[in-house]
Design a protein around this motif. Structure first.
Motif, PDB file in Angstrom:
ATOM      1  N   ALA A  96      55.309  29.009   5.273  1.00 36.59           N
ATOM      2  CA  ALA A  96      55.739  27.615   5.149  1.00 36.59           C
ATOM      3  C   ALA A  96      55.355  26.781   6.380  1.00 36.59           C
ATOM      4  O   ALA A  96      55.434  25.553   6.339  1.00 36.59           O
ATOM      5  N   LEU A  97      54.926  27.450   7.446  1.00 32.60           N
ATOM      6  CA  LEU A  97      54.537  26.738   8.670  1.00 32.60           C
ATOM      7  C   LEU A  97      53.070  26.344   8.594  1.00 32.60           C
ATOM      8  O   LEU A  97      52.280  26.957   7.887  1.00 32.60           O
ATOM      9  N   ASP A  98      52.700  25.327   9.391  1.00 28.09           N
ATOM     10  CA  ASP A  98      51.283  24.983   9.440  1.00 28.09           C
ATOM     11  C   ASP A  98      50.542  25.981  10.332  1.00 28.09           C
ATOM     12  O   ASP A  98      51.160  26.768  11.053  1.00 28.09           O
ATOM     13  N   ALA A  99      49.214  25.956  10.256  1.00 28.00           N
ATOM     14  CA  ALA A  99      48.376  26.935  10.951  1.00 28.00           C
ATOM     15  C   ALA A  99      48.605  26.918  12.462  1.00 28.00           C
ATOM     16  O   ALA A  99      48.632  27.974  13.104  1.00 28.00           O
ATOM     17  N   GLU A 100      48.783  25.747  13.035  1.00 28.06           N
ATOM     18  CA  GLU A 100      48.995  25.654  14.478  1.00 28.06           C
ATOM     19  C   GLU A 100      50.306  26.332  14.887  1.00 28.06           C
ATOM     20  O   GLU A 100      50.350  27.063  15.879  1.00 28.06           O
ATOM     21  N   ASP A 101      51.358  26.103  14.133  1.00 27.59           N
ATOM     22  CA  ASP A 101      52.634  26.749  14.443  1.00 27.59           C
ATOM     23  C   ASP A 101      52.536  28.268  14.288  1.00 27.59           C
ATOM     24  O   ASP A 101      53.111  29.024  15.069  1.00 27.59           O
ATOM     25  N   ARG A 102      51.801  28.727  13.282  1.00 30.56           N
ATOM     26  CA  ARG A 102      51.618  30.177  13.116  1.00 30.56           C
ATOM     27  C   ARG A 102      50.847  30.757  14.296  1.00 30.56           C
ATOM     28  O   ARG A 102      51.169  31.833  14.788  1.00 30.56           O
ATOM     29  N   ARG A 103      49.828  30.047  14.773  1.00 36.88           N
ATOM     30  CA  ARG A 103      49.088  30.516  15.957  1.00 36.88           C
ATOM     31  C   ARG A 103      49.995  30.557  17.180  1.00 36.88           C
ATOM     32  O   ARG A 103      49.917  31.481  17.987  1.00 36.88           O
TER      33      ARG A 103
END
Length: 144
Positions: A123-130
């Motif tokens: 549910a998080l965006d790619a930047e938050d996952r990184r």
């Protein structure tokens, strides 16, 4: 008066991180849906990861007292999750191993916890996952 980085870490970052990690660990235990407490699950996982091992070695790895290990092992043994055999080197001692049923239980618990976490991470965006991936690397390094 200006605060030092150490004071800010101690008063702001450390408590927030402790709270978040504690809550996440509690939520993952709840999602696993096990009938065993955290100490029993941790002991079972330790025997799987480091075993076969003696009850004394289990106590040392888990940093708990021998009487506590005795109770935990008795419970896990009665549930058919670990087996105890006589130590061939010392007939007075025993060695603990995880049974197939114990391995299957750990696999189910891990799958449920991972699915819960993966759903939230998706549910998080790619930047938050990184960012969380980097945080995981840092936390792993701190624990080594």
């Amino acid at each position: 008066m200006q605060t030092s980085p150490t004071t800010e870490i101690k008063e702001e970052l450390a408590p927030r991180l402790r709270w978040a990690v504690t809550r996440l660990a509690r939520r993952l235990r709840q999602e696993a849906g096990a009938d065993f407490g955290p100490s029993q699950t941790a002991a079972l996982a330790t025997v799987e990861r480091h075993g076969p091992l003696s009850p004394s070695e289990l106590a040392e790895i888990e940093r708990i007292r021998r009487p506590t290990v005795t109770r935990i092992v008795r419970h896990l043994e009665q549930a058919g999750l670990i087996e105890r055999v006589t130590d061939p080197q010392d007939g007075r001692a025993s060695i603990l191993s995880v049974t197939a049923e114990g391995r299957a239980l750990l696999r189910r618990l891990r799958e449920r916890k991972t699915a819960y976490l993966a759903k939230r991470l998706a549910a998080l965006d790619a930047e938050d996952r990184r960012t969380l991936e980097r945080a995981a690397e840092l936390l792993e390094g701190m624990l080594e």
